[in-house]
Motif scaffolding. Structure first.
Motif, short mmCIF file in Angstrom:
data_model
loop_
_atom_site.label_atom_id
_atom_site.label_comp_id
_atom_site.label_asym_id
_atom_site.label_seq_id
_atom_site.Cartn_x
_atom_site.Cartn_y
_atom_site.Cartn_z
N TRP A 1 36.19 -13.06 -5.41
CA TRP A 1 35.87 -14.49 -5.28
C TRP A 1 34.60 -14.72 -6.29
O TRP A 1 33.73 -13.55 -6.66
N GLY B 1 31.61 -22.43 -7.43
CA GLY B 1 32.26 -21.37 -6.66
C GLY B 1 32.02 -21.68 -5.00
O GLY B 1 31.32 -22.38 -4.69
N PRO B 2 32.67 -20.68 -4.18
CA PRO B 2 33.41 -19.44 -4.76
C PRO B 2 34.80 -19.95 -5.36
O PRO B 2 35.34 -20.75 -4.72
N TYR B 3 35.07 -19.14 -6.16
CA TYR B 3 36.51 -19.63 -6.79
C TYR B 3 37.35 -18.09 -6.98
O TYR B 3 37.00 -16.98 -7.42
N PHE B 4 38.45 -18.10 -6.25
CA PHE B 4 39.27 -17.00 -6.07
C PHE B 4 39.94 -16.62 -7.36
O PHE B 4 40.57 -17.37 -8.07
N TYR C 1 33.52 -26.39 -3.04
CA TYR C 1 33.85 -25.17 -3.77
C TYR C 1 33.04 -25.20 -5.27
O TYR C 1 33.23 -24.06 -6.22
N PRO D 1 34.47 -14.79 0.39
CA PRO D 1 34.07 -16.07 -0.28
C PRO D 1 32.72 -16.39 0.34
O PRO D 1 32.24 -16.30 1.31
N THR E 1 42.73 -25.22 -5.55
CA THR E 1 42.21 -24.02 -4.72
C THR E 1 43.36 -22.94 -4.76
O THR E 1 44.64 -23.42 -4.70
#
Length: 525
Positions: free
Chosen positions: A325, A314-317, A136, A306, A197
């Motif tokens: 994302w 990232g991907p960061y939600f 991530y 994502p 996460t």
């Protein structure tokens, strides 16, 4: 004066803690900055690559600037407060008193700054684990993130700091705690900088694998086990003590915070672009990238599903826009690099005196000097034999190589103002080519980007903006308010107040676009 019938305008306070100063703005519900103030804060550099600050000094500056911007305003019209800050690490004991992050035992210096690179050996060991949470962060964790810094504290200050610590805060979360007394963390900070996460929370196996199993024991009390979405309201709003400190009404809404670059992204990326003939009109927000360009630069792109981009975080939600994302590219030194190249040149004193004599800034003067010497060709062709590789401070994206150095090819024995103007131009082009490298990597992974939205100090430089348009081949949108980061922080406060149904609604109403710069297609070659 407002007539009795006219509805009073609502205001929000945005507070932005940058690396060297704290700024505040009073922003109205239409996204206009009505008042603005700033105050420098202290940085200590006890040894190379160690950068420290004081949370007490930072909070005092927040209070000072906020008092200035709300002075003379009817307090009942101020509806919410939002904070953003650099992703620096704040350490306090169990009674919330500052703890030294240095060998000198100076407790007031209790913040390890985002740009501190002391934890190089720790981050190398963390990356060697190849743990799944690293996927991530583009596959490689940065030395600027918090786990390596925590590990450094445990290994180097075990007795004096690690064992006494009650809480480790990201700076944006420290500020919302200081304002509300609630230790909730923002999804933005814990997801982007701490490996949380959004679907699974903390991963016990990661902390155990890197040697920080102590954090798991108390259910993550020290690093946060109550997480809110950015813009959600925290606790019961401002505490009586914080309200007095800030000269604001007790109980007004305080939002879960954002990291500074993400607040800049929020301030520009959602703007209404109708009537500007842009490719992103009537397209989802996922066709846009927000670029926040100051000392360093960040490239924020969002997607509905994502997308894993090699070398890009990232991907960061939900880390910037709730429900989407985020991928975050970056260049470690941009404004700092331009400054370094220009000020270090032998012709700099001549530039300084000529700029002063013409009552222009040095960059305005350089831009007009380039126009003077370019003759009939486009300005970009002046550097046909001069090339800069801009990684003087390593490469954050997409090569993720801290050890890279900068380079200039094509130097001659000339040392006048013309040469200074050329190396300045070549440096700006190199930064724009770095942006293109990041965008191409994001597009190859599945992003569909057609428009750039720029904010931050460098967006005030027309040459920087035009080169980004020409080199990426995409139109650049500049926000109406140069202080987009402060507008982003105020949008958080507006959201927490309940005056808007969602961050998206607040972004569309409060993020205004100013000018559009189209690529000059003659320059394409």
């Amino acid at each position: 004066m407002h007539s009795k019938k006219q509805a009073a305008v609502k205001y929000y306070v945005g507070i932005d803690v940058g690396s060297a100063s704290v700024r505040a703005a009073l922003v109205d519900e239409f996204g206009t900055v009505v008042a603005h103030a700033d105050q420098p804060i202290q940085i200590w550099e006890p040894q190379p690559d160690h950068y420290e600050q004081s949370s007490a000094d930072i909070w005092a500056a927040c209070c000072l600037v906020t008092k200035k911007v709300v002075c003379g305003v009817d307090a009942s019209l101020i509806r919410g407060v939002g904070f953003d800050a650099t992703c620096s690490l704040v350490v306090v004991d169990k009674q919330f008193q500052p703890l030294a992050v240095n060998c000198e035992g100076q407790n007031y210096r209790n913040v390890i700054m985002w740009m501190d690179h002391r934890a190089v050996s720790q981050v190398e060991r963390i990356n060697a684990t190849q743990h799944r949470v690293l996927s991530y962060v583009g596959g490689v964790m940065s030395v600027e993130m918090q786990p390596p810094k925590l590990l450094w504290i445990k290994e180097n200050l075990r007795k004096s700091c690690w064992e006494k610590a009650g809480y480790f805060f990201d700076l944006p979360d420290f500020l919302s705690w200081k304002a509300t007394g609630v230790t909730a963390r923002s999804l933005c900070t814990v997801v982007c900088k701490w490996t949380y996460t959004s679907d699974g929370g903390w991963d016990d196996s990661f902390w155990k694998m890197i040697g920080l199993e102590d954090l798991v024991k108390d259910k993550y009390e020290k690093i946060g086990n109550h997480v809110l979405s950015p813009g959600e309201s925290v606790g019961k709003g401002l505490t009586p003590e914080a309200a007095k400190d800030l000269s604001l009404p007790e109980g007004i809404a305080v939002a879960a915070s954002l990291i500074d670059a993400h607040a800049g992204g929020l301030g520009v990326i959602g703007a209404d672009v109708k009537g500007h003939n842009l490719p992103c009109e009537n397209q989802p927000i996922t066709s846009r990238v927000a670029m926040i360009c100051g000392t360093s630069s960040c490239h924020m792109g969002v997607s509905e599903t994502p997308i894993f981009v090699p070398g890009v975080w990232g991907p960061y939600f939900s880390a910037m826009v709730p429900g989407l994302w985020l991928n975050e590219g970056g260049q470690s030194a941009t404004g700092k690099l331009i400054d370094h190249v220009v000020r270090g040149h032998v012709a700099f004193p001549e530039l300084q005196s000529k700029a002063a004599a013409s009552a222009h800034s040095i960059y305005t003067y350089l831009n007009s000097h380039l126009d003077l010497i370019k003759k009939s060709l486009p300005v970009g062709f002046l550097t046909v034999d001069l090339h800069v590789w801009p990684d003087f401070h390593g490469n954050r994206s997409p090569l993720t190589d801290l050890t890279l150095k900068g380079m200039v090819v094509g130097l001659t024995l000339s040392r006048g103002l013309d040469e200074l103007a050329l190396i300045y131009l070549a440096t700006i082009q190199a930064i724009a080519l770095g942006t293109r490298h990041i965008l191409e990597t994001m597009q190859a992974a599945g992003h569909h980007i057609n428009t750039l939205f720029l904010c931050g100090g460098l967006s005030k430089n027309p040459l920087f903006v035009q080169m980004h348009a020409d080199i990426t081949g995409k139109p650049v949108v500049l926000s109406k308010e140069v202080e987009s980061v402060l507008v982003g922080a105020a949008i958080l406060g507006a959201c927490a107040s309940g005056d808007f149904a969602s961050i998206q609604e607040a972004m569309a109403k409060m993020g205004k676009i100013g000018r559009v710069v189209q690529p000059n297609h003659e320059h394409k070659r």
